[in-house]
Design a protein around this motif. Structure first.
Motif, PDB file in Angstrom:
ATOM      1  N   ASN A   9      -5.012  12.477   1.289  1.00 13.48           N
ATOM      2  CA  ASN A   9      -4.064  12.161   0.224  1.00 13.48           C
ATOM      3  C   ASN A   9      -3.140  13.568  -0.237  1.00 13.48           C
ATOM      4  O   ASN A   9      -1.990  13.344  -0.868  1.00 13.48           O
ATOM      5  CB  ASN A   9      -4.487  11.707  -1.202  1.00 13.48           C
ATOM      6  CG  ASN A   9      -5.502  12.360  -1.762  1.00 13.48           C
ATOM      7  OD1 ASN A   9      -5.525  13.621  -1.532  1.00 13.48           O
ATOM      8  ND2 ASN A   9      -6.186  11.882  -2.858  1.00 13.48           N
ATOM      9  N   GLU A  11       3.487  15.894 -10.958  1.00 10.99           N
ATOM     10  CA  GLU A  11       2.449  16.637 -10.349  1.00 10.99           C
ATOM     11  C   GLU A  11       3.261  17.640  -9.293  1.00 10.99           C
ATOM     12  O   GLU A  11       2.872  18.634  -8.823  1.00 10.99           O
ATOM     13  CB  GLU A  11       1.623  15.583  -9.380  1.00 10.99           C
ATOM     14  CG  GLU A  11       2.301  15.049  -8.227  1.00 10.99           C
ATOM     15  CD  GLU A  11       1.490  14.588  -7.170  1.00 10.99           C
ATOM     16  OE1 GLU A  11       0.404  14.939  -6.854  1.00 10.99           O
ATOM     17  OE2 GLU A  11       1.587  13.166  -7.118  1.00 10.99           O
ATOM     18  N   TYR A  52      -0.125   7.809  -9.122  1.00 11.69           N
ATOM     19  CA  TYR A  52      -0.664   8.343  -7.790  1.00 11.69           C
ATOM     20  C   TYR A  52      -0.330   7.415  -6.666  1.00 11.69           C
ATOM     21  O   TYR A  52      -0.470   6.061  -6.675  1.00 11.69           O
ATOM     22  CB  TYR A  52      -2.316   8.236  -8.045  1.00 11.69           C
ATOM     23  CG  TYR A  52      -3.109   8.315  -6.952  1.00 11.69           C
ATOM     24  CD1 TYR A  52      -3.189   9.786  -6.161  1.00 11.69           C
ATOM     25  CD2 TYR A  52      -4.159   7.392  -6.487  1.00 11.69           C
ATOM     26  CE1 TYR A  52      -3.944   9.704  -4.964  1.00 11.69           C
ATOM     27  CE2 TYR A  52      -4.875   7.757  -5.253  1.00 11.69           C
ATOM     28  CZ  TYR A  52      -4.586   8.919  -4.700  1.00 11.69           C
ATOM     29  OH  TYR A  52      -5.553   9.030  -3.363  1.00 11.69           O
ATOM     30  N   MET A  57      -4.113   3.657  -4.515  1.00 13.44           N
ATOM     31  CA  MET A  57      -3.084   4.188  -4.894  1.00 13.44           C
ATOM     32  C   MET A  57      -2.144   3.225  -5.778  1.00 13.44           C
ATOM     33  O   MET A  57      -1.193   2.599  -5.132  1.00 13.44           O
ATOM     34  CB  MET A  57      -2.187   4.734  -3.698  1.00 13.44           C
ATOM     35  CG  MET A  57      -2.735   5.914  -3.209  1.00 13.44           C
ATOM     36  SD  MET A  57      -2.077   6.506  -1.553  1.00 13.44           S
ATOM     37  CE  MET A  57      -2.546   8.045  -1.394  1.00 13.44           C
ATOM     38  N   VAL A  86      -1.954  10.964 -11.451  1.00  9.85           N
ATOM     39  CA  VAL A  86      -2.465  12.182 -10.821  1.00  9.85           C
ATOM     40  C   VAL A  86      -2.949  13.226 -11.734  1.00  9.85           C
ATOM     41  O   VAL A  86      -2.283  13.258 -12.859  1.00  9.85           O
ATOM     42  CB  VAL A  86      -1.194  12.631  -9.948  1.00  9.85           C
ATOM     43  CG1 VAL A  86      -1.947  14.103  -9.383  1.00  9.85           C
ATOM     44  CG2 VAL A  86      -1.288  11.738  -8.799  1.00  9.85           C
ATOM     45  N   ARG A 123      -5.397  16.549  -5.454  1.00  2.80           N
ATOM     46  CA  ARG A 123      -4.897  15.376  -6.315  1.00  2.80           C
ATOM     47  C   ARG A 123      -6.114  14.646  -6.819  1.00  2.80           C
ATOM     48  O   ARG A 123      -6.472  13.783  -5.906  1.00  2.80           O
ATOM     49  CB  ARG A 123      -3.893  14.606  -5.598  1.00  2.80           C
ATOM     50  CG  ARG A 123      -2.754  15.234  -4.894  1.00  2.80           C
ATOM     51  CD  ARG A 123      -1.977  14.531  -3.855  1.00  2.80           C
ATOM     52  NE  ARG A 123      -0.926  13.660  -4.779  1.00  2.80           N
ATOM     53  CZ  ARG A 123      -0.698  12.356  -4.202  1.00  2.80           C
ATOM     54  NH1 ARG A 123      -1.072  11.988  -3.086  1.00  2.80           N
ATOM     55  NH2 ARG A 123       0.241  11.877  -4.984  1.00  2.80           N
ATOM     56  N   PHE A 141      -7.157  11.362  -9.319  1.00  2.00           N
ATOM     57  CA  PHE A 141      -6.567  10.251  -9.843  1.00  2.00           C
ATOM     58  C   PHE A 141      -7.366   9.656 -10.760  1.00  2.00           C
ATOM     59  O   PHE A 141      -8.745   9.266 -10.543  1.00  2.00           O
ATOM     60  CB  PHE A 141      -6.004   9.455  -8.673  1.00  2.00           C
ATOM     61  CG  PHE A 141      -6.905   9.165  -7.546  1.00  2.00           C
ATOM     62  CD1 PHE A 141      -7.616   8.201  -7.695  1.00  2.00           C
ATOM     63  CD2 PHE A 141      -7.062  10.222  -6.536  1.00  2.00           C
ATOM     64  CE1 PHE A 141      -8.558   7.982  -6.575  1.00  2.00           C
ATOM     65  CE2 PHE A 141      -8.106   9.811  -5.705  1.00  2.00           C
ATOM     66  CZ  PHE A 141      -8.756   8.757  -5.684  1.00  2.00           C
TER      67      PHE A 141
END
Lengths: 425, 425, 425, 425
Positions: free
Chosen positions: A205, A312, A361, A382, A387, A405, A407
């Protein structure tokens, strides 16, 4: 964490041992409790990370390997539909069997075979899977801390995880909150896809590395403190719908408990505020970063300040090429710490608390999940999550990266999560 | 059970030890699990029965007694509003602390003070409360068996509680079902109120002794067997709404699991039926009494047979003045047994399984609950439940009486409950 | 109600018209609303009672009869599994189609065929089914009132069902509550099974007529008033767990609304109590019988008084062979009335409010349900409900009998239900 | 829609009349039904849009204006906490009062005062609020169609909204799906904040206009058809967890109904597929755009194709500066139509169905909500939802813009929502 081929065996042993070390202060009973669906029992964590190595390394690559126990394939599969059925997540706390001793025996069995495999002639794919398995176990090490804390912190006896006798200078307030300005432009974030290979590890990711366009922004030079969050409470923050997202407000109103709304683990007694920490109940320290706030609480706090959460992208621009140093699990604090060093510029970027961003995310442009069942690791989550960046005081230092990342759902608050603000332009 | 004043101390020790003996085969983890709201963790049972003695004997009658732990007063109070707040029932399985060792230490502390009290000059009321406390602990001993069975029997590993290696002659069918006729008339049932005093024990719900008017009736001479219940299943009994009460049918239709409907602990594998018992999984024995059926299942079975369940009045008339002997926990079988003795007349009246009656659990005419908070023991449950009679294979023989009234909701099936039929006239 | 063969057609028309008359004050929108699962829309009631005649008379007995609409067979089947599938009860309020006009057309169609059938040579069974259908429609007439009241009374606008402009002398208190003593003995209650035939109607659950044994008892000479129930509230009755059954107390504690606990339709405003009635909102009249209390509230009130609810056997002994007269729907009051006549002995036995008894609703000894799908009418509900006796101010006078057994769950309170006490001996 | 000052009165009347025209085919009963929480009754929509004008125009700006009915302020407030309390959303279908006639009278009253206000000397802010009120009413016009369809389409009688007798050439398949390539770069999207003023209308969530960086992308030249989605079903798409997001799969597995999974309003009968439309039940037309798919279904379909959904940025780049023409409500079709015109390039960009994007609904950089309670219009919903673009066959043509951002939860499917694909690079 990147590993060397030579020391892979000792790295493996070190990471595996670390999981056991975290559990060392526990009573046997503590290994079994699942205080909410999201917080799995420590015993389950210890077995699941072992199942991961067995499933993705031993079964496919060790000729003649016999599965340790057919039932474990279901019991300790978390969510890999590509592997098979899963025991219901909400019932993990009902598994008094296998016992802790049986799970430890399972670990020893798998470790023995894994070490033999590591000593053999393994290819790039197998090396990568081992690195993934170790990062996976590190993620569960963080969950061990958060889930143990959730269990002990919700027990009416409030037993400490450990007894540190730390001096808590709780009245001290923090230095002023300043904003550091960044000039907009085109930046690169993420990790090049082809650099993820063998023992050179990053999650799917985090790639591809790609260009982003960022406007000028200003971001707070430190984390928001307990003292600042208390001002929000005392200003009626939890009672003012205009500060909250609609979904958050619905959730707040549906809460039936009679406690004063506050971050998880805070409580008020005789007009004083306290906080449960892994060292037990302590007076709320005004200059420590606020912790265990949900994304909704972070967002409402930002609104109240007339500010916003960073994206992010902005966060990664801010992190720049700074060293990845901070208050990680390695410091032994197991709790966020006040800003201590007098440097200019942004501080507490890494460690202390995971920082909520406003970014949903989702996949980076050109995202490709890992192949096969391992593709379920990140991609299928996702949706509906936000995030978080930077790692926390219970993250292993060797686990984190600038591009990392994390989440969680915006309502989640049992992780070590906190707030950094961006200014509204 | 009636006690003598001289041996009260040794009776106390024997009953208390029996609770520990029942738990002896358990792993520490097994002590903590609460597999459904109704099935409390063994550790909680061990603490709660201790709390009962502390609350109703030590606190009011021992001068200067200090409560062992203030938190325990809430944690181990089951449902006595007259005593104070209660920790939520559904969360008992989340209490990893106090640990088992701490609970055992609590037991030792209370035992020490109780024995000192028993050796002192106690009056009729105190004697009665001790007798009540011992009967209370015996009730929880039965619950220890049912709750341990529910935990282990729902664990995917199906671990046995003990390993008996019993020979299971599962194909043998039972002798024919006969009906014994009773002439109607006026009878007396129950226990005279003024006979309940000091160590001469019965529950308040068994009194007053009073006249009842009963019509002629005929009742089956033995319990319904697994083989007979299997015929009900194979005749589509679970799919025929006309056999079921409306509330029962709604519940059946709402069940989402995909298993073949059957009594709890039955399952079918490769066209053979099996049953989980405290000795582990066994082939379903056709001539053993069916067990773990709900009141709804019992009633539907009776409808299918063109019969009905007996009333509790008929049951007590049937029990007459026969000796209270049968397959109780003392036999060590821990499971209902086939009819073995060739006598005429009704058999299996006591022991084996609690027998569902069609009688709602309500007050006898002139009922008066025990005084004070102890009045919550029985009276407040007189709604929505059915009476069961006769004791089971996990009831202590010294605990039961001809007049004993047990009660559960018609949907409950985790107790050792079975079926005796009455004919429809 | 017993009918004569000659006037059966006109009786049919009269009962059918009465349903329409009840709905006459409604707006079209009111016909559709289902304010809770138990309270069906008036339009559905009008269609369902019509479906009953079509299903149990026209389809089996009229040669060549074509079903009016196949979809109606499912939509308007309440709970007869023996007839076929049912549209989900909780969704009746979502059926904007068929429209009211279409339902009225359906009624006309069925009436036309029913009248033709009544004029033909029908046998005892068919006559009985017609009588049953008319009693069935009368039961739904009572439900029309209770369900309309529930809808309008929960609408924030509190619209009256009708405007009566009644003078409400609300401050007047009632005469003292006296108890009438009855000597115990053996009595007969219920209706002989073989007397239920053709147009001589009673429900199956009222038979067989059988002997009962009753102890001496004393019963209050009138119903409990609003004023008396208000004393219970002001004495903290809703906050004292010792007064409530365990299931009732759990329910009370789970209620999340912030209103002061009170009987349904009561509310307090500016320190005055009001009550919603079918004539709109009125000051709470102290001398009127308390109404819309659940069985749990009735039982708690009795406990608070140191008394109990009567059994249904005692009630029927009390009712003796008195004339069935009282404040029924025919009086037009549509609300319980204060005791007005100065006679000695028990009063308000019939009409005003259904009187909760402590008796669980079960089969009389020797009970046999009606044959076929009609057997689902009463028998399958013999679990978890309590018997109520005497009829209410919205019951048709011609519908009720001394032996009549109504039944609701102890938590139900939207019927016109009230309290008569028996003394504890 | 931008209005001219001169014709504002007639625009107002036209929009207001359009709401009534949409409801014209309904029966009175249809105005009241709320078939799920999200689908409000038409009567409520008609009242709420009126409340909007009364609350945001008449109350603040008309001197001496008397609120029409205090109760309406609560009943018809949707979610504006800044205005006051709201009647619970899930209970809107229980409001049989006020009746439809009373709501229509309320509309006339407000219209009269609004026209008088429009004729007076109103400033920019008031003009803007009127424009907002008209766009708001247009949004509810679309909801009227979707909510009416949900009601009628879930009624077992499947009544059509209107009878069009349209010829449905259902077997015809579509032309091949082609992809149009766009070169990446920096683009501008959104509406300049300062251009939103007076009668020049756009929503706050469309601004500020800002630069975006987009990579090269390729996007399908038309919408996905029913025929293509049917291939997904027949390939087991609904049974393959690897195609679904984790939250979506959990939802699918929790669905208890026994129907074959498919888009809303599809059903299979005798091996033929049908679809409920506003013209009633029709054979599923293979060449029409698939409609009423959730965001989860759209995403799973894309995965199955080895593709992805476009981002909202890509969509707006694709839309370019093309004319906003398409199959809107004005065409009268009330259903998406097959691609008909043979042009090159992307087609069906506007109208037919709202196109799911992969973009979470969030604030544009520098976003500022409208001032005051009107700020609750869009901003507080920026969590957990996805952006949809382009308008649908029930959107008024005058309502939509290239920059228009609609938003729904990924599980929602009762809107006219469909799929356009982007290729994975």
């Amino acid at each position: 964490m990147s590993f060397s081929r030579e020391s892979l065996g000792s790295s493996y042993l070190a990471v595996r041992q670390q999981s056991l070390d975290i559990c060392e202060p526990l009573e046997i009973e503590d290994y079994l409790v699942q205080p909410m669906d999201d917080a799995s029992p420590p015993k389950w964590h210890l077995a699941h990370v072992t199942w991961f190595f067995e499933t993705f390394l031993l079964k496919p690559f060790v000729r003649g390997y016999q599965v340790y126990d057919d039932a474990y394939e279901v019991l300790f599969n978390s969510y890999y539909n590509g592997v098979g059925e899963q025991y219901p997540r909400s019932k993990r706390g009902l598994l008094s069997r296998p016992t802790l001793d049986e799970v430890l025996e399972y670990r020893r069995h798998v470790d023995e075979h894994m070490l033999r495999l590591i000593d053999s002639d393994i290819d790039q794919d197998q090396q990568f899977r081992i690195a993934l398995g170790l990062h996976h176990e590190q993620q569960h090490q963080e969950l061990l801390f958060t889930d143990i804390k959730y269990n002990l912190g919700n027990n009416p006896l409030c037993p400490p995880y450990r007894s540190n006798g730390a001096d808590n200078n709780y009245r001290q307030t923090s230095q002023p909150l300043n904003f550091v300005e960044y000039e907009g432009g085109i930046f690169k974030i993420g990790v090049p896809t082809d650099s993820i290979s063998g023992l050179n590890f990053a999650f799917d990711n985090e790639s591809p590395r790609h260009d982003i366009l960022v406007r000028d922004f200003a971001i707070s030079d430190r984390l928001i403190t307990n003292g600042e969050f208390l001002e929000f409470i005392e200003d009626g923050g939890y009672q003012r719908p205009e500060l909250w997202l609609s979904d958050a407000w619905s959730m707040l109103k549906a809460r039936s408990d009679e406690n004063i709304p506050s971050p998880l683990y805070w409580f008020k007694k005789d007009s004083e505020w306290f906080e449960y920490t892994l060292d037990g109940v302590e007076r709320l320290a005004m200059n420590k970063p606020v912790c265990h706030v949900s994304g909704y609480e972070a967002e409402a706090f930002a609104s109240w300040k007339g500010m916003r959460l960073p994206t992010e992208q902005e966060w990664e621009v801010m992190a720049g090429d700074a060293d990845v140093v901070g208050n990680f699990v390695d410091s032994g604090a197991l709790h966020p710490e006040p800003v201590s060093f007098p440097d200019k510029g942004v501080r507490q970027v890494f460690g202390d608390v995971w920082e909520w961003t406003q970014s949903s995310y989702g996949p980076y442009p050109g995202f490709k999940p890992f192949a096969g069942a391992l593709g379920e690791y990140n991609g299928k989550f996702m949706a509906n999550q936000l995030v978080l960046r930077g790692g926390s005081c219970v993250t292993p230092a060797s686990h984190i990266r600038r591009t990392y990342r994390n989440f969680f759902y915006p309502e989640d608050c049992w992780q070590f999560t906190g707030i950094r603000l961006a200014s509204v332009d």
